[in-house]
Design an enzyme around this catalytic site. Structure first.
Site, PDB file in Angstrom:
ATOM      1  N   ASP A 151     -37.442   9.604 -51.872  1.00 17.52           N
ATOM      2  CA  ASP A 151     -36.386   9.965 -52.482  1.00 17.52           C
ATOM      3  C   ASP A 151     -35.521   8.966 -53.177  1.00 17.52           C
ATOM      4  OD1 ASP A 151     -35.528   8.912 -50.149  1.00 17.52           O
ATOM      5  OD2 ASP A 151     -35.051  10.686 -49.191  1.00 17.52           O
TER       6      ASP A 151
ATOM      7  N   ASP B 185     -28.882  15.397 -39.118  1.00 16.08           N
ATOM      8  CA  ASP B 185     -29.180  17.052 -39.202  1.00 16.08           C
ATOM      9  C   ASP B 185     -30.417  17.298 -39.092  1.00 16.08           C
ATOM     10  OD1 ASP B 185     -29.716  16.375 -41.735  1.00 16.08           O
ATOM     11  OD2 ASP B 185     -28.418  17.217 -42.747  1.00 16.08           O
TER      12      ASP B 185
ATOM     13  N   HIS C 177     -33.026  16.108 -41.114  1.00 19.61           N
ATOM     14  CA  HIS C 177     -33.884  16.280 -42.361  1.00 19.61           C
ATOM     15  C   HIS C 177     -34.798  15.312 -42.407  1.00 19.61           C
ATOM     16  CE1 HIS C 177     -30.532  13.554 -44.363  1.00 19.61           C
ATOM     17  NE2 HIS C 177     -31.522  12.681 -44.043  1.00 19.61           N
TER      18      HIS C 177
ATOM     19  N   GLU D  84     -32.621  18.911 -46.665  1.00 19.29           N
ATOM     20  CA  GLU D  84     -31.255  19.517 -45.811  1.00 19.29           C
ATOM     21  C   GLU D  84     -31.830  20.771 -45.155  1.00 19.29           C
ATOM     22  OE1 GLU D  84     -29.816  17.087 -45.111  1.00 19.29           O
ATOM     23  OE2 GLU D  84     -28.389  16.216 -46.865  1.00 19.29           O
TER      24      GLU D  84
HETATM   25  C1  F6R Z   1     -34.469   8.226 -46.843  1.00 19.15           C
HETATM   26  C2  F6R Z   1     -34.796   9.294 -46.019  1.00 19.15           C
HETATM   27  C3  F6R Z   1     -33.962  10.101 -44.969  1.00 19.15           C
HETATM   28  C4  F6R Z   1     -33.498   9.073 -44.072  1.00 19.15           C
HETATM   29  C5  F6R Z   1     -32.794   9.737 -42.994  1.00 19.15           C
HETATM   30  C6  F6R Z   1     -32.419   8.590 -41.813  1.00 19.15           C
HETATM   31  O1  F6R Z   1     -35.376   7.773 -47.882  1.00 19.15           O
HETATM   32  O2  F6R Z   1     -35.707   9.902 -46.443  1.00 19.15           O
HETATM   33  O3  F6R Z   1     -34.457  11.150 -44.581  1.00 19.15           O
HETATM   34  O4  F6R Z   1     -34.797   8.728 -43.364  1.00 19.15           O
HETATM   35  O5  F6R Z   1     -31.437  10.219 -43.636  1.00 19.15           O
HETATM   36  O6  F6R Z   1     -31.506   7.561 -42.310  1.00 19.15           O
HETATM   37  P1  F6R Z   1     -31.138   6.373 -41.379  1.00 19.15           P
HETATM   38  O7  F6R Z   1     -32.461   5.668 -40.960  1.00 19.15           O
HETATM   39  O8  F6R Z   1     -30.400   5.488 -42.329  1.00 19.15           O
HETATM   40  O9  F6R Z   1     -30.551   6.743 -40.181  1.00 19.15           O
END
Ligand code: F6R
Length: 260
Positions: free
Chosen positions: A67, A136, A138, A143
């Site tokens: 992303d 959450d 994801h 989301e």
């Molecule tokens: C980012 C991504 C997100 C993160 C998730 C956890 O490329 O794909 O799904 O993996 O938001 O983020 P952290 O690791 O910062 O807690």
């Protein structure tokens, strides 16, 4: 899903990096899928070390990232392209032209998303996708409410994700509201998924993803449908898993089987 409960974040990172490294040894031209955020930083540090100290060779590999924030150019310090260069690509010999991160500044989002999907298909699909999990539930920026069949597209971030990710920005208002994200359906096509999770704030999402029903409200739960997903989590992230002892027992049995 295989769940490997590790004593701490370092062990999560080393074990997950070992899976990536084993694939790159076995298949030097592997197509790797990368995630950003805090969770995979230790894994990337270990890959960089393996490259430097043990000559792990990425020269024939290629990569796709999950992303990117809309509106952030690749040289913006909070862009995911910038993050990947700083945390990984600057430290290994993966040719930069073979690393793909969705553009945050495309003029035609649907066209860019379709092209990204096509590039993944042209590369033969992703062999191993690294994933973190949002508080959450994801994966990528899928989301709650995202279709489990979704493909790469423009998404709106939840307030929870904006708040979670504001720690990387000067102030919460600076966090972009939209992003380009691979879909749940795109992710499920990776041949292998490696999830890294640490910290107590991930424990409800991890438990829901691993042991709850498959639901668009926790998009990581779609990984229950994936035939080859391994989750490396620390004790804190694992704390709400009801089958914790069983997962540990499986790992002990596997270890014993290896040594006999
Ligand atoms: C980012 C991504 C997100 C993160 C998730 C956890 O490329 O794909 O799904 O993996 O938001 O983020 P952290 O690791 O910062 O807690």
């Amino acid at each position: 899903m295989e769940v490997v409960i590790c004593k701490d974040y370092d062990e999560v990172s080393l074990k997950a990096a070992r899976v990536v490294a084993d694939l790159v040894h076995a298949r030097p031209d592997a197509v790797l899928g990368f995630a950003t955020g805090s969770s995979p930083m230790g894994l990337y540090r270990e890959l960089a070390r393996l490259h430097k100290e043990e000559a792990l060779d990425f020269s024939k590999a290629s990569s796709f990232n999950l992303d990117e924030y809309c509106g952030l150019a690749s040289d913006h310090p909070q862009s995911y392209r910038y993050f990947m260069n700083k945390e990984l690509f600057d430290h290994i010999n993966l040719p930069v032209e073979k690393t793909r991160v969705p553009s945050g500044t495309a003029e035609d989002w649907p066209a860019q998303c379709a092209e990204y999907e096509q590039q993944i298909a042209d590369a033969g699909g992703i062999d191993l996708q690294v994933l973190g999990i949002g508080s959450d539930g994801h994966i990528a920026f899928n989301e709650p409410g995202s279709s489990l069949g979704s493909r790469t597209r423009l998404v709106y971030l939840t307030e929870q994700t904006i708040a979670d990710n504001s720690r990387f920005f000067e102030k919460q208002e600076d966090v972009p509201r939209t992003a380009i994200s691979m879909g749940v359906g795109s992710i499920l096509e990776a041949r292998q998924c490696v999830v890294v999770a640490s910290g107590a704030n991930k424990s409800p999402a991890l438990a829901a993803a691993v042991e709850g029903p498959i639901t668009c409200m926790i998009t990581a739960s779609a990984l229950q449908l994936h035939p080859d997903t391994i989750i490396f989590c620390d004790e804190d992230a694992a704390s709400q898993l009801t089958m914790r002892e069983y997962y540990n027992w499986i790992q002990q049995q596997k270890q014993a089987d290896k040594t006999t």
